[in-house]
Design an enzyme around this catalytic site. Structure first.
Site, PDB file in Angstrom:
ATOM      1  N   LYS A 264       0.794  -1.271   0.010  1.00  0.00           N
ATOM      2  CA  LYS A 264      -0.070   0.114  -0.060  1.00  0.00           C
ATOM      3  C   LYS A 264       0.963   1.200  -0.023  1.00  0.00           C
ATOM      4  O   LYS A 264       1.565   1.352   0.979  1.00  0.00           O
ATOM      5  CB  LYS A 264      -0.837   0.012   1.144  1.00  0.00           C
ATOM      6  N   ASP A 269      -2.480  10.311   3.291  1.00  0.00           N
ATOM      7  CA  ASP A 269      -3.688   9.913   3.565  1.00  0.00           C
ATOM      8  C   ASP A 269      -4.430  11.067   4.295  1.00  0.00           C
ATOM      9  O   ASP A 269      -4.507  10.989   5.731  1.00  0.00           O
ATOM     10  CB  ASP A 269      -3.788   8.683   4.338  1.00  0.00           C
ATOM     11  N   LYS A 276      -9.645  13.176   8.042  1.00  0.00           N
ATOM     12  CA  LYS A 276      -9.353  12.776   9.341  1.00  0.00           C
ATOM     13  C   LYS A 276      -9.448  14.213  10.157  1.00  0.00           C
ATOM     14  O   LYS A 276      -8.941  15.276   9.471  1.00  0.00           O
ATOM     15  CB  LYS A 276      -7.985  12.330   9.174  1.00  0.00           C
ATOM     16  N   ASP A 287       1.964   6.545   5.245  1.00  0.00           N
ATOM     17  CA  ASP A 287       0.980   5.831   4.909  1.00  0.00           C
ATOM     18  C   ASP A 287       1.303   4.862   3.620  1.00  0.00           C
ATOM     19  O   ASP A 287       0.374   4.299   3.162  1.00  0.00           O
ATOM     20  CB  ASP A 287      -0.562   6.443   4.704  1.00  0.00           C
ATOM     21  N   GLU A 348      -9.083   3.634   2.467  1.00  0.00           N
ATOM     22  CA  GLU A 348      -8.835   3.605   1.121  1.00  0.00           C
ATOM     23  C   GLU A 348      -7.738   2.721   0.498  1.00  0.00           C
ATOM     24  O   GLU A 348      -7.610   2.277  -0.447  1.00  0.00           O
ATOM     25  CB  GLU A 348      -8.389   5.133   0.640  1.00  0.00           C
ATOM     26  N   ARG A 350      -7.327  -0.260   1.370  1.00  0.00           N
ATOM     27  CA  ARG A 350      -8.011  -1.774   0.874  1.00  0.00           C
ATOM     28  C   ARG A 350      -8.471  -1.531  -0.688  1.00  0.00           C
ATOM     29  O   ARG A 350      -8.352  -2.406  -1.544  1.00  0.00           O
ATOM     30  CB  ARG A 350      -8.945  -2.132   1.645  1.00  0.00           C
TER      31      ARG A 350
HETATM   32  N1  BES Z   1      -3.837   4.784   7.033  1.00  0.00           N
HETATM   33  C1  BES Z   1      -5.033   4.541   7.688  1.00  0.00           C
HETATM   34  C2  BES Z   1      -4.613   3.476   8.810  1.00  0.00           C
HETATM   35  C3  BES Z   1      -3.759   4.010  10.139  1.00  0.00           C
HETATM   36  C4  BES Z   1      -4.148   4.749  11.165  1.00  0.00           C
HETATM   37  C5  BES Z   1      -2.032   3.928   9.810  1.00  0.00           C
HETATM   38  C6  BES Z   1      -3.089   5.089  12.231  1.00  0.00           C
HETATM   39  C7  BES Z   1      -1.381   4.128  10.510  1.00  0.00           C
HETATM   40  C8  BES Z   1      -1.721   4.876  11.837  1.00  0.00           C
HETATM   41  C9  BES Z   1      -6.344   4.015   7.000  1.00  0.00           C
HETATM   42  O1  BES Z   1      -6.392   4.345   5.740  1.00  0.00           O
HETATM   43  C10 BES Z   1      -7.529   4.362   7.667  1.00  0.00           C
HETATM   44  O2  BES Z   1      -7.714   5.550   7.729  1.00  0.00           O
HETATM   45  N2  BES Z   1      -8.244   3.231   8.312  1.00  0.00           N
HETATM   46  C11 BES Z   1      -9.299   3.901   8.969  1.00  0.00           C
HETATM   47  C12 BES Z   1     -10.333   2.850   8.403  1.00  0.00           C
HETATM   48  C13 BES Z   1     -11.821   3.069   8.951  1.00  0.00           C
HETATM   49  C14 BES Z   1     -12.122   4.293   8.089  1.00  0.00           C
HETATM   50  C15 BES Z   1     -12.610   1.863   8.616  1.00  0.00           C
HETATM   51  C16 BES Z   1      -9.060   3.672  10.621  1.00  0.00           C
HETATM   52  O3  BES Z   1      -8.539   2.855  10.691  1.00  0.00           O
HETATM   53  O4  BES Z   1      -9.533   4.340  11.181  1.00  0.00           O
HETATM   54 ZN    ZN Z   2      -4.441   4.992   4.815  1.00  0.00          ZN
HETATM   55 MN    MN Z   3      -7.394   6.318   5.420  1.00  0.00          MN
END
Ligand code: BES
Ligand code: ZN
Ligand code: MN
Length: 501
Positions: A264, A269, A276, A287, A348, A350
């Site tokens: 990935k 992000d 966020k 990310d 995103e 996935r």
């Molecule tokens: N890149 C993030 C996950 C992440 C969070 C990586 C903290 C490193 C540190 C990912 O794209 C994301 O935002 N995931 C969301 C998924 C949710 C929307 C289902 C998450 O983990 O909150």
């Molecule tokens: Zn992400």
């Molecule tokens: Mn994300």
């Protein structure tokens, strides 16, 4: 840091380091220095908590009757429990101690450890490797070099060993692995105004000089291939999305297909329209840690000329909110033909991996696929920063990864995948949605989503490295910042099980 090996024991000025074992047992050189200083080495151990235990060390300043300015006595623990990882940690302790000390060189006396399972040359090589890994720093953006105590000064390490030739030979491939780790750390640490899809693709192109074949697909080619999931993520960004294929063919073509790694690479992000919160958003420059690990791994494999056919594929996008960004509720069609309802534009990674994984199978018929992704915050809730989450359809591959992870101290912990979790991503209007129901089991539902893009019969493992790609607290061989997690783990997976002799 530059490292050299020698059997010349007369380099006794500047900063020195020797080893001790648990119970205040001294190495041969430590013993000699103790005699020379009238017992100062033993006395230092007596009066401190450093009694030879693993990870404990004490420093003597201006030791009597010696040229040396400083002498570090670093603990190895019990001789019969000394492992390769222990040797690396000991080297890391020495480098960590002198890294910002003001010294620019250190001489380490890596005497053979009696009663240890690891040989003299191997010990010396792994002390050097651990020290090298720990010596890393990402300091290119500091413009004032001299006036800070935290600036790195250590530039050279001399490792004294009885068999410098054998140690140097053992160190050669370790150094190549470290170069891969450093590339990953660099890419992960770079900010998102420097590393974006096209510049990260350029970093991949640079591997061509090592014999890696690099093929970069831009948005036009991806659109022709029908990669609607990946392209949807990048459509809000002014930066063009990229898919990079790196191929290292160090083996005579077998009939089994290449070992394949997918990463990935979200270069930033923001969350997109499902944006966020501001606090901590700067972390989302890393990310692309999964892609960074795949790129570093390819550098390590090619660098040490691994006898393996390996493919690395990275999906590179920037997830931004804008008038062209995808909206919550949009339905996209992936290259596999399956449709996805995008409930949350922040889920995103996935979407990027869905198309990258499908493409990998379509083009290469891989022997196995391991993907790496900073995929979910939920994996940090589950495992903290100690283990990466492992999700797999294959027990053999899982066991191999678990073992490699223990050996390299890049650990993985397996989670379940089942139909009940799979159902949680069913959508009302499309084949699936990109988040689970009720925010439960967030890391597992993310992995179930990926599994829908894996063909029956392809051994596959997904590593959620959101908790391990970055660290705010340094450890034995890993400084703060990008860790390079995954490079050592997967290099060992290849070396132990998939490499010709
Ligand atoms: N890149 C993030 C996950 C992440 C969070 C990586 C903290 C490193 C540190 C990912 O794209 C994301 O935002 N995931 C969301 C998924 C949710 C929307 C289902 C998450 O983990 O909150
Ligand atoms: Zn992400
Ligand atoms: Mn994300």
């Amino acid at each position: 840091m530059r490292i050299s090996f020698t059997d010349d024991r007369d380099q006794l000025s500047g900063a020195l380091a020797v080893f001790a074992l648990k119970g205040k047992m001294l190495s041969q050189t430590a013993e000699a220095f103790d005699a020379r200083t009238g017992g100062a080495v033993r006395r230092a151990m007596e009066t401190s908590r450093a009694k030879g235990d693993k990870g404990k060390s004490v420093e003597l300043l201006a030791p009597a009757n010696m040229d040396a300015d400083r002498l570090l006595v670093a603990g190895l623990g019990d001789a019969d429990a000394l492992t390769i990882a222990g040797a690396q940690a000991a080297g890391g302790a020495v480098a960590g101690h002198y890294k910002t000390s003001g010294q620019d060189q250190v001489t380490v006396f890596a005497d053979p450890i009696e009663g240890a399972a690891i040989g003299a040359a191997e010990f010396a090589a792994h002390v050097a490797y651990g020290a090298l890994l720990k010596s890393y720093s990402f300091d290119k953006y500091f413009t004032k070099k001299s006036d800070s105590n935290s600036r790195v000064t250590l530039k050279r390490m001399v490792v004294v060993t009885d068999d410098p030739k054998a140690a140097k030979k053992a160190f050669e491939s370790l150094e190549k692995i470290a170069e891969g780790v450093f590339l990953t750390r660099d890419l992960v640490s770079e900010p998102a105004n420097i590393i974006y899809p096209e510049s990260l693709a350029d970093a991949c192109r640079a591997l061509a000089s090592l014999g890696v074949e690099v093929d970069v697909l831009g948005e036009e080619r991806m659109a022709e291939l029908g990669m609607g999931a990946l392209l949807g993520v990048g459509q809000g960004s002014a930066r063009e999305s990229q898919l990079v294929v790196m191929e290292w063919n160090g083996a005579k073509s077998g009939k089994k297909g290449p070992v394949t790694f997918v990463g990935k690479g979200v270069t930033f992000d923001t969350g997109g329209i499902s944006i966020k919160p501001a606090a901590g958003m700067e972390m989302m420059k890393w990310d692309m840690g999964g892609a960074g690990a795949v790129i570093g791994l390819m550098k390590a494999l090619a660098g040490r000329k691994a006898k393996v056919h390996a493919v690395g594929i990275v999906g590179l996008v920037e997830n931004m909110p804008s008038s062209t960004a995808q909206r919550p509720g949009d339905v996209v069609t992936s290259m596999s033909g399956q449709t996805i309802e995008v409930i949350n534009t922040d889920a995103e990674g996935r979407l990027v991996l869905a198309d990258a994984l499908h493409y990998a199978q379509e083009r290469f018929k891989p022997q196995f696929i391991v993907d790496l992704a900073t995929l979910t915050g939920a994996i940090i809730t589950s495992l903290g920063n100690e283990y990466a989450g492992l999700f797999s359809n294959d027990d053999t591959l899982s066991a191999q990864l678990a073992k490699a992870g223990e050996a390299e101290n890049e650990k993985v912990w397996r989670f379940p995948l089942t139909d009940a979790y799979d159902k949680m991503i069913n959508s009302q209007i499309a084949d699936m949605k990109n988040v689970g129901t009720g925010g439960k089991a967030g890391s597992i539902t993310a992995a179930q989503f990926l599994q829908r893009f894996i063909r029956r019969g392809t051994p596959w493992a997904h590593l959620d490295i959101a908790g391990t790609a970055w660290t705010d607290s340094e450890s034995a061989t890993v400084p703060k910042g990008g860790t390079g997690y995954g490079v050592r783990l997967l290099n060992r997976l290849v070396a132990d099980h998939y490499e010709g002799k």
